[in-house]
Design an enzyme around this catalytic site. Structure first.
Site, PDB file in Angstrom:
ATOM      1  CB  THR A  34      -0.986   0.027   1.202  1.00 40.02           C
ATOM      2  OG1 THR A  34      -0.251  -0.206   2.406  1.00 40.02           O
ATOM      3  CG2 THR A  34      -2.062  -1.027   1.064  1.00 40.02           C
ATOM      4  NE  ARG A  42     -10.660 -10.642   1.830  1.00 39.76           N
ATOM      5  CZ  ARG A  42      -9.881 -11.206   0.927  1.00 39.76           C
ATOM      6  NH1 ARG A  42      -8.627 -10.842   0.803  1.00 39.76           N
ATOM      7  NH2 ARG A  42     -10.340 -12.161   0.128  1.00 39.76           N
ATOM      8  CG  HIS A 129      -2.659 -15.542  -4.359  1.00 48.57           C
ATOM      9  ND1 HIS A 129      -3.155 -14.774  -3.343  1.00 48.57           N
ATOM     10  CD2 HIS A 129      -2.939 -16.827  -4.006  1.00 48.57           C
ATOM     11  CE1 HIS A 129      -3.710 -15.553  -2.413  1.00 48.57           C
ATOM     12  NE2 HIS A 129      -3.582 -16.796  -2.796  1.00 48.57           N
ATOM     13  CG  ASN A 228      -2.389  -6.780   9.045  1.00 50.68           C
ATOM     14  OD1 ASN A 228      -1.867  -6.367   8.011  1.00 50.68           O
ATOM     15  ND2 ASN A 228      -3.692  -7.017   9.119  1.00 50.68           N
TER      16      ASN A 228
HETATM   17  P1  NAD Z   1      -5.942  -7.966   2.265  1.00 50.14           P
HETATM   18  O1  NAD Z   1      -6.299  -6.876   1.334  1.00 50.14           O
HETATM   19  O2  NAD Z   1      -6.921  -9.000   2.637  1.00 50.14           O
HETATM   20  O3  NAD Z   1      -5.332  -7.347   3.597  1.00 50.14           O
HETATM   21  C1  NAD Z   1      -4.296  -6.453   3.619  1.00 50.14           C
HETATM   22  C2  NAD Z   1      -4.041  -6.121   5.090  1.00 50.14           C
HETATM   23  O4  NAD Z   1      -2.933  -5.237   5.184  1.00 50.14           O
HETATM   24  C3  NAD Z   1      -5.233  -5.448   5.780  1.00 50.14           C
HETATM   25  O5  NAD Z   1      -5.493  -6.080   7.005  1.00 50.14           O
HETATM   26  C4  NAD Z   1      -4.758  -4.006   5.982  1.00 50.14           C
HETATM   27  O6  NAD Z   1      -5.299  -3.405   7.134  1.00 50.14           O
HETATM   28  C5  NAD Z   1      -3.259  -4.214   6.116  1.00 50.14           C
HETATM   29  N1  NAD Z   1      -2.438  -3.053   5.772  1.00 50.14           N
HETATM   30  C6  NAD Z   1      -2.536  -2.244   4.685  1.00 50.14           C
HETATM   31  N2  NAD Z   1      -1.556  -1.313   4.700  1.00 50.14           N
HETATM   32  C7  NAD Z   1      -0.831  -1.535   5.840  1.00 50.14           C
HETATM   33  C8  NAD Z   1       0.290  -0.910   6.432  1.00 50.14           C
HETATM   34  N3  NAD Z   1       0.909   0.150   5.880  1.00 50.14           N
HETATM   35  N4  NAD Z   1       0.755  -1.407   7.618  1.00 50.14           N
HETATM   36  C9  NAD Z   1       0.159  -2.461   8.212  1.00 50.14           C
HETATM   37  N5  NAD Z   1      -0.907  -3.095   7.689  1.00 50.14           N
HETATM   38  C10 NAD Z   1      -1.403  -2.648   6.516  1.00 50.14           C
HETATM   39  O7  NAD Z   1      -4.663  -8.588   1.730  1.00 50.14           O
HETATM   40  P2  NAD Z   1      -4.316 -10.012   1.435  1.00 50.14           P
HETATM   41  O8  NAD Z   1      -4.986 -10.928   2.404  1.00 50.14           O
HETATM   42  O9  NAD Z   1      -2.874 -10.041   1.283  1.00 50.14           O
HETATM   43  O10 NAD Z   1      -4.903 -10.050  -0.059  1.00 50.14           O
HETATM   44  C11 NAD Z   1      -5.891 -10.781  -0.595  1.00 50.14           C
HETATM   45  C12 NAD Z   1      -5.553 -11.000  -2.066  1.00 50.14           C
HETATM   46  O11 NAD Z   1      -5.528  -9.828  -2.817  1.00 50.14           O
HETATM   47  C13 NAD Z   1      -4.186 -11.585  -2.229  1.00 50.14           C
HETATM   48  O12 NAD Z   1      -4.393 -12.869  -2.570  1.00 50.14           O
HETATM   49  C14 NAD Z   1      -3.513 -10.858  -3.383  1.00 50.14           C
HETATM   50  O13 NAD Z   1      -3.337 -11.756  -4.456  1.00 50.14           O
HETATM   51  C15 NAD Z   1      -4.480  -9.823  -3.807  1.00 50.14           C
HETATM   52  N6  NAD Z   1      -3.914  -8.448  -3.878  1.00 50.14           N
HETATM   53  C16 NAD Z   1      -2.614  -8.214  -4.245  1.00 50.14           C
HETATM   54  C17 NAD Z   1      -2.128  -6.921  -4.290  1.00 50.14           C
HETATM   55  C18 NAD Z   1      -0.699  -6.675  -4.688  1.00 50.14           C
HETATM   56  O14 NAD Z   1      -0.120  -7.483  -5.409  1.00 50.14           O
HETATM   57  N7  NAD Z   1      -0.064  -5.595  -4.230  1.00 50.14           N
HETATM   58  C19 NAD Z   1      -2.959  -5.852  -3.978  1.00 50.14           C
HETATM   59  C20 NAD Z   1      -4.290  -6.123  -3.617  1.00 50.14           C
HETATM   60  C21 NAD Z   1      -4.755  -7.433  -3.562  1.00 50.14           C
END
Ligand code: NAD
Length: 260
Positions: A34, A42, A129, A228
């Protein structure tokens, strides 16, 4: 994002466990990227949190049957922030930790390729993934760089098909409803059985089978440390849950551990 408000004892314990560990399995999720400008799904500002309909783009059943979903998916790949993204502090800290010789395997749920760009070695990273940087045919073995297909999009196609067999093309990512690559999953599960510490970062730990790596590691006697921004589905089995911004917590935990 919650400000880190973690007792020193908890941070120290995590740091000590990490510096004593010989075989660390790191599991990363969308939260790691992020800070690089790629939204998670999520989290509080996640794509699906803001637009539940966006979930359909990642579901193979809609993708196979609805050309409109495929057209939207191609536009979202074309406009993805991944193409401009640079690795963040979290990716860099993990690449540095590998140099300490105690990182066994890094399983990432991310599809953005930023771990490798930060310097993590390809042999240790399992992109469980898949990757958005390549395209695969859903019918034959055709596989090509994403940029090749994005050029076809720029030339006017809105749902480009496979040049070899006419099949449906998709980013080489695992959508909901698709199986993981069996070999990748087997490697990741073996790493979970073999590790002495599993460090999960930036994931809700709610997507299976990847989330299942945490209980496998626990049953094999490993410590579990979770970093997290919000509680995860695996907090109950964790030895330490560090709640806060991973860009502050990871350097504190990992660089500290690497230099002890
Ligand atoms: P998720 O989206 O379910 O959760 C991400 C988590 O990270 C959340 O709980 C959020 O609160 C936390 N978070 C975000 N920024 C943060 C920070 N700076 N510090 C601490 N915590 C932070 O993520 P997931 O379970 O990894 O993803 C689900 C699916 O989505 C994965 O299978 C992936 O393939 C896909 N995905 C990938 C990307 C990517 O490649 N960057 C992006 C979005 C989704």
């Amino acid at each position: 994002m919650t400000e880190p408000d973690i007792p020193d004892t908890k941070l120290d314990a995590a740091r000590n466990w990490l510096s004593a560990a010989q075989r660390v399995l790191v599991l990363t999720g969308a939260g790691l990227s992020t800070a690089s400008g790629i939204p998670d799904f999520r989290g509080p500002q996640g794509l699906w949190t803001r637009d539940p309909d966006a979930e359909k783009l990642s579901d193979i059943r809609y993708y196979l049957t609805d050309p409109n979903i495929r057209r939207k998916a191609w536009l979202s790949r074309r406009d993805s922030p991944v193409w401009q993204a640079r690795p963040g502090l979290g990716h860099e800290v993990l690449a540095r930790f590998e140099q300490s010789g105690r990182l066994d395997t890094l399983v990432t749920q991310n599809i953005d390729g930023l771990h490798q760009l930060a310097g993590s070695s390809g042999e240790r990273v399992i992109e469980i993934h898949g990757t958005i940087r390549e395209v695969a045919c859903l019918n034959c073995s055709y596989r090509v760089a994403m940029q090749v297909v994005l050029k076809r999009l720029a030339a006017g196609e809105d749902d480009p098909d496979c040049p070899d067999c006419g099949g449906i093309l998709k980013s080489a990512t695992i959508s909901f409803g698709q199986s993981l690559i069996a070999q990748d999953l087997a490697r990741a599960e073996q790493a979970a059985r073999d590790c002495d510490l599993l460090l999960a970062v930036g994931s809700t730990l709610s997507v299976y089978p990847v989330a299942g790596l945490a209980p496998i590691a626990k049953q094999s006697g490993a410590r579990i440390v979770i970093v997290n921004g919000e509680p995860t589905a695996m907090d109950e089995i964790a030895d330490a849950v560090l709640l806060g911004d991973l860009n502050e917590l990871l350097p504190s935990v990992l660089d500290g551990a690497a230099h002890q």
